[in-house]
Design a protein around this motif. Structure first.
Motif, PDB file in Angstrom:
ATOM      1  N   PRO A  68     -46.469   1.798 -24.299  1.00 12.55           N
ATOM      2  CA  PRO A  68     -45.941   1.721 -22.924  1.00 12.55           C
ATOM      3  C   PRO A  68     -45.833   0.291 -22.404  1.00 12.55           C
ATOM      4  O   PRO A  68     -44.869  -0.051 -21.728  1.00 12.55           O
ATOM      5  CB  PRO A  68     -46.951   2.532 -22.119  1.00 12.55           C
ATOM      6  CG  PRO A  68     -47.520   3.500 -23.098  1.00 12.55           C
ATOM      7  CD  PRO A  68     -47.594   2.753 -24.390  1.00 12.55           C
ATOM      8  N   ASP A  69     -46.817  -0.550 -22.728  1.00  4.24           N
ATOM      9  CA  ASP A  69     -46.778  -1.944 -22.273  1.00  4.24           C
ATOM     10  C   ASP A  69     -45.632  -2.697 -22.936  1.00  4.24           C
ATOM     11  O   ASP A  69     -44.941  -3.498 -22.288  1.00  4.24           O
ATOM     12  CB  ASP A  69     -48.106  -2.643 -22.581  1.00  4.24           C
ATOM     13  CG  ASP A  69     -49.239  -2.173 -21.680  1.00  4.24           C
ATOM     14  OD1 ASP A  69     -48.946  -1.562 -20.632  1.00  4.24           O
ATOM     15  OD2 ASP A  69     -50.415  -2.405 -22.040  1.00  4.24           O
ATOM     16  N   LEU A  71     -42.253  -1.569 -21.416  1.00  4.25           N
ATOM     17  CA  LEU A  71     -42.055  -2.129 -20.078  1.00  4.25           C
ATOM     18  C   LEU A  71     -41.727  -3.617 -20.152  1.00  4.25           C
ATOM     19  O   LEU A  71     -40.843  -4.109 -19.433  1.00  4.25           O
ATOM     20  CB  LEU A  71     -43.297  -1.903 -19.217  1.00  4.25           C
ATOM     21  CG  LEU A  71     -43.224  -2.404 -17.780  1.00  4.25           C
ATOM     22  CD1 LEU A  71     -42.091  -1.730 -17.022  1.00  4.25           C
ATOM     23  CD2 LEU A  71     -44.565  -2.164 -17.065  1.00  4.25           C
ATOM     24  N   PHE A  78     -44.432  -2.524 -11.880  1.00  2.00           N
ATOM     25  CA  PHE A  78     -44.500  -1.126 -12.289  1.00  2.00           C
ATOM     26  C   PHE A  78     -45.824  -0.841 -12.991  1.00  2.00           C
ATOM     27  O   PHE A  78     -46.390  -1.704 -13.667  1.00  2.00           O
ATOM     28  CB  PHE A  78     -43.359  -0.795 -13.257  1.00  2.00           C
ATOM     29  CG  PHE A  78     -42.016  -0.662 -12.610  1.00  2.00           C
ATOM     30  CD1 PHE A  78     -41.660   0.512 -11.951  1.00  2.00           C
ATOM     31  CD2 PHE A  78     -41.100  -1.696 -12.656  1.00  2.00           C
ATOM     32  CE1 PHE A  78     -40.411   0.653 -11.360  1.00  2.00           C
ATOM     33  CE2 PHE A  78     -39.856  -1.579 -12.058  1.00  2.00           C
ATOM     34  CZ  PHE A  78     -39.506  -0.399 -11.406  1.00  2.00           C
ATOM     35  N   PHE A  79     -46.300   0.391 -12.846  1.00  2.00           N
ATOM     36  CA  PHE A  79     -47.451   0.829 -13.632  1.00  2.00           C
ATOM     37  C   PHE A  79     -47.071   2.088 -14.401  1.00  2.00           C
ATOM     38  O   PHE A  79     -46.240   2.885 -13.959  1.00  2.00           O
ATOM     39  CB  PHE A  79     -48.693   1.075 -12.753  1.00  2.00           C
ATOM     40  CG  PHE A  79     -48.532   2.177 -11.737  1.00  2.00           C
ATOM     41  CD1 PHE A  79     -48.846   3.502 -12.050  1.00  2.00           C
ATOM     42  CD2 PHE A  79     -48.087   1.893 -10.458  1.00  2.00           C
ATOM     43  CE1 PHE A  79     -48.708   4.515 -11.118  1.00  2.00           C
ATOM     44  CE2 PHE A  79     -47.948   2.904  -9.512  1.00  2.00           C
ATOM     45  CZ  PHE A  79     -48.259   4.214  -9.842  1.00  2.00           C
ATOM     46  N   TYR A  80     -47.668   2.247 -15.558  1.00  2.00           N
ATOM     47  CA  TYR A  80     -47.397   3.395 -16.427  1.00  2.00           C
ATOM     48  C   TYR A  80     -47.969   4.647 -15.784  1.00  2.00           C
ATOM     49  O   TYR A  80     -49.156   4.718 -15.486  1.00  2.00           O
ATOM     50  CB  TYR A  80     -48.028   3.147 -17.791  1.00  2.00           C
ATOM     51  CG  TYR A  80     -47.877   4.251 -18.807  1.00  2.00           C
ATOM     52  CD1 TYR A  80     -46.641   4.831 -19.065  1.00  2.00           C
ATOM     53  CD2 TYR A  80     -48.981   4.692 -19.531  1.00  2.00           C
ATOM     54  CE1 TYR A  80     -46.507   5.828 -20.012  1.00  2.00           C
ATOM     55  CE2 TYR A  80     -48.855   5.686 -20.489  1.00  2.00           C
ATOM     56  CZ  TYR A  80     -47.617   6.257 -20.716  1.00  2.00           C
ATOM     57  OH  TYR A  80     -47.486   7.253 -21.666  1.00  2.00           O
ATOM     58  N   ALA A  81     -47.109   5.658 -15.571  1.00  2.00           N
ATOM     59  CA  ALA A  81     -47.517   6.810 -14.781  1.00  2.00           C
ATOM     60  C   ALA A  81     -47.694   8.084 -15.582  1.00  2.00           C
ATOM     61  O   ALA A  81     -48.263   9.040 -15.080  1.00  2.00           O
ATOM     62  CB  ALA A  81     -46.480   7.063 -13.674  1.00  2.00           C
ATOM     63  N   TYR A 115     -40.828   7.019 -21.414  1.00  2.00           N
ATOM     64  CA  TYR A 115     -42.039   6.756 -20.644  1.00  2.00           C
ATOM     65  C   TYR A 115     -41.654   6.733 -19.175  1.00  2.00           C
ATOM     66  O   TYR A 115     -40.535   6.348 -18.820  1.00  2.00           O
ATOM     67  CB  TYR A 115     -42.651   5.388 -20.993  1.00  2.00           C
ATOM     68  CG  TYR A 115     -43.256   5.274 -22.362  1.00  2.00           C
ATOM     69  CD1 TYR A 115     -44.199   6.181 -22.822  1.00  2.00           C
ATOM     70  CD2 TYR A 115     -42.910   4.203 -23.197  1.00  2.00           C
ATOM     71  CE1 TYR A 115     -44.776   6.046 -24.073  1.00  2.00           C
ATOM     72  CE2 TYR A 115     -43.489   4.053 -24.449  1.00  2.00           C
ATOM     73  CZ  TYR A 115     -44.413   4.975 -24.881  1.00  2.00           C
ATOM     74  OH  TYR A 115     -44.989   4.835 -26.125  1.00  2.00           O
ATOM     75  N   TYR A 131     -42.691   5.284 -15.305  1.00  2.00           N
ATOM     76  CA  TYR A 131     -43.439   4.251 -14.589  1.00  2.00           C
ATOM     77  C   TYR A 131     -43.188   4.397 -13.088  1.00  2.00           C
ATOM     78  O   TYR A 131     -42.169   4.956 -12.673  1.00  2.00           O
ATOM     79  CB  TYR A 131     -42.995   2.847 -15.027  1.00  2.00           C
ATOM     80  CG  TYR A 131     -43.096   2.604 -16.509  1.00  2.00           C
ATOM     81  CD1 TYR A 131     -44.187   1.937 -17.063  1.00  2.00           C
ATOM     82  CD2 TYR A 131     -42.087   3.029 -17.365  1.00  2.00           C
ATOM     83  CE1 TYR A 131     -44.276   1.704 -18.430  1.00  2.00           C
ATOM     84  CE2 TYR A 131     -42.164   2.806 -18.728  1.00  2.00           C
ATOM     85  CZ  TYR A 131     -43.256   2.146 -19.260  1.00  2.00           C
ATOM     86  OH  TYR A 131     -43.330   1.923 -20.609  1.00  2.00           O
ATOM     87  N   ARG A 132     -44.125   3.880 -12.309  1.00  2.00           N
ATOM     88  CA  ARG A 132     -43.983   3.912 -10.857  1.00  2.00           C
ATOM     89  C   ARG A 132     -44.148   2.518 -10.273  1.00  2.00           C
ATOM     90  O   ARG A 132     -44.989   1.726 -10.722  1.00  2.00           O
ATOM     91  CB  ARG A 132     -45.039   4.830 -10.248  1.00  2.00           C
ATOM     92  CG  ARG A 132     -44.756   6.293 -10.401  1.00  2.00           C
ATOM     93  CD  ARG A 132     -43.725   6.778  -9.419  1.00  2.00           C
ATOM     94  NE  ARG A 132     -44.185   6.672  -8.038  1.00  2.00           N
ATOM     95  CZ  ARG A 132     -43.371   6.758  -6.986  1.00  2.00           C
ATOM     96  NH1 ARG A 132     -42.073   6.909  -7.138  1.00  2.00           N
ATOM     97  NH2 ARG A 132     -43.864   6.681  -5.761  1.00  2.00           N
ATOM     98  N   TYR A 133     -43.319   2.228  -9.279  1.00  2.81           N
ATOM     99  CA  TYR A 133     -43.519   1.068  -8.421  1.00  2.81           C
ATOM    100  C   TYR A 133     -43.838   1.608  -7.035  1.00  2.81           C
ATOM    101  O   TYR A 133     -43.047   2.344  -6.454  1.00  2.81           O
ATOM    102  CB  TYR A 133     -42.260   0.197  -8.376  1.00  2.81           C
ATOM    103  CG  TYR A 133     -42.342  -0.912  -7.353  1.00  2.81           C
ATOM    104  CD1 TYR A 133     -43.215  -1.986  -7.527  1.00  2.81           C
ATOM    105  CD2 TYR A 133     -41.552  -0.883  -6.208  1.00  2.81           C
ATOM    106  CE1 TYR A 133     -43.300  -3.007  -6.586  1.00  2.81           C
ATOM    107  CE2 TYR A 133     -41.623  -1.901  -5.265  1.00  2.81           C
ATOM    108  CZ  TYR A 133     -42.495  -2.958  -5.461  1.00  2.81           C
ATOM    109  OH  TYR A 133     -42.583  -3.964  -4.532  1.00  2.81           O
ATOM    110  N   THR A 140     -39.339   5.297  -9.042  1.00  2.00           N
ATOM    111  CA  THR A 140     -39.757   5.864 -10.327  1.00  2.00           C
ATOM    112  C   THR A 140     -38.773   5.417 -11.391  1.00  2.00           C
ATOM    113  O   THR A 140     -37.550   5.496 -11.196  1.00  2.00           O
ATOM    114  CB  THR A 140     -39.794   7.401 -10.259  1.00  2.00           C
ATOM    115  OG1 THR A 140     -40.748   7.807  -9.276  1.00  2.00           O
ATOM    116  CG2 THR A 140     -40.189   7.997 -11.612  1.00  2.00           C
TER     117      THR A 140
END
Length: 218
Positions: free
Chosen positions: A147-148, A151, A164-167, A185, A187-189, A199
């Motif tokens: 995921p990292d 992104l 963003f973070f992995y959601a 994947y 992600y959310r901001y 999203t």
């Protein structure tokens, strides 16, 4: 300001395809305080529901019976596929009692295609969209980035510097036009401002943007 409805996808974050929670979900029974399946009769429904697959006078009483009804109705094309419960209307007695199941291939959920088993006092309906059953092209999980990494690649390509973070876990997303399942994947901001929260879906193999939507639009 017009608020966009994103309950389906956000709900999936919590229930629909959360593998650990779904595998351990409790039995949801169809009788509460003497009322069977929320008290609705199958005769209340139209006979031409657009995605109806099967209608029966068989009465089901819990999610295990709902799963058996679904499996008796639909044959999955591959041995590495199975149905798993994602959501239910059990906590809304004013609605029909339904159990929503998603297809998992090798324990990865096809997140945007579900099948509903709707329980009545005098019958059961199964409905959903069958086209996903013809899918034969699935992205290979062995080719996925982390995921990292995905992104990071997205940000390099797009120039998007939002935090963003992995959601969510990886999931298949079915594309009807190409009849393929892409690994994504989510992600959310979330900056605390409804007009800016966002999203994001990223292709887990290429790192390219797959899709996205704001929480709201003005």
């Amino acid at each position: 300001m017009k608020i966009l409805s994103i309950f389906l996808i956000i709900g999936l974050l919590i229930t629909g395809c959360a593998r650990n929670e779904t595998m351990n979900s409790p039995i949801v029974r169809g009788e509460h305080n003497g009322v069977i399946n929320h008290g609705h009769s199958i005769t209340e429904t139209a006979n031409n529901r657009p995605h109806e697959i099967r209608r029966s006078d068989e009465v089901i009483m819990d999610q295990n019976e709902a799963l058996k009804f679904l499996e008796d109705t639909i044959s999955l094309p591959d041995s590495d596929m199975r149905f798993m419960l994602g959501e239910t209307s059990d906590d809304d007695p004013s609605a029909y009692l339904w159990y929503r199941f998603y297809i998992y291939k090798n324990d990865i959920c096809i997140m945007n295609k579900g099948f509903d088993v709707i329980a009545f006092t005098d019958g059961t309906i199964c409905e959903g969209r069958r086209e996903v059953l013809s899918c034969r092209t699935f992205a290979d999980p062995g080719d996925m980035m982390s995921p990292d990494e995905a992104l990071k690649k997205y940000k390099q390509k797009s120039g998007d510097d939002r935090d963003f973070f992995y959601a969510f876990n990886q999931n298949y997303y079915y594309l009807s036009k190409s009849n393929e399942c892409v690994l994504t994947y989510m992600y959310r901001y979330d900056c605390g401002k409804v007009l800016e929260n966002y999203t994001l879906l990223i292709n887990a193999i290429t790192g390219e943007e797959f899709g996205g939507w704001p929480d709201a639009i003005d």
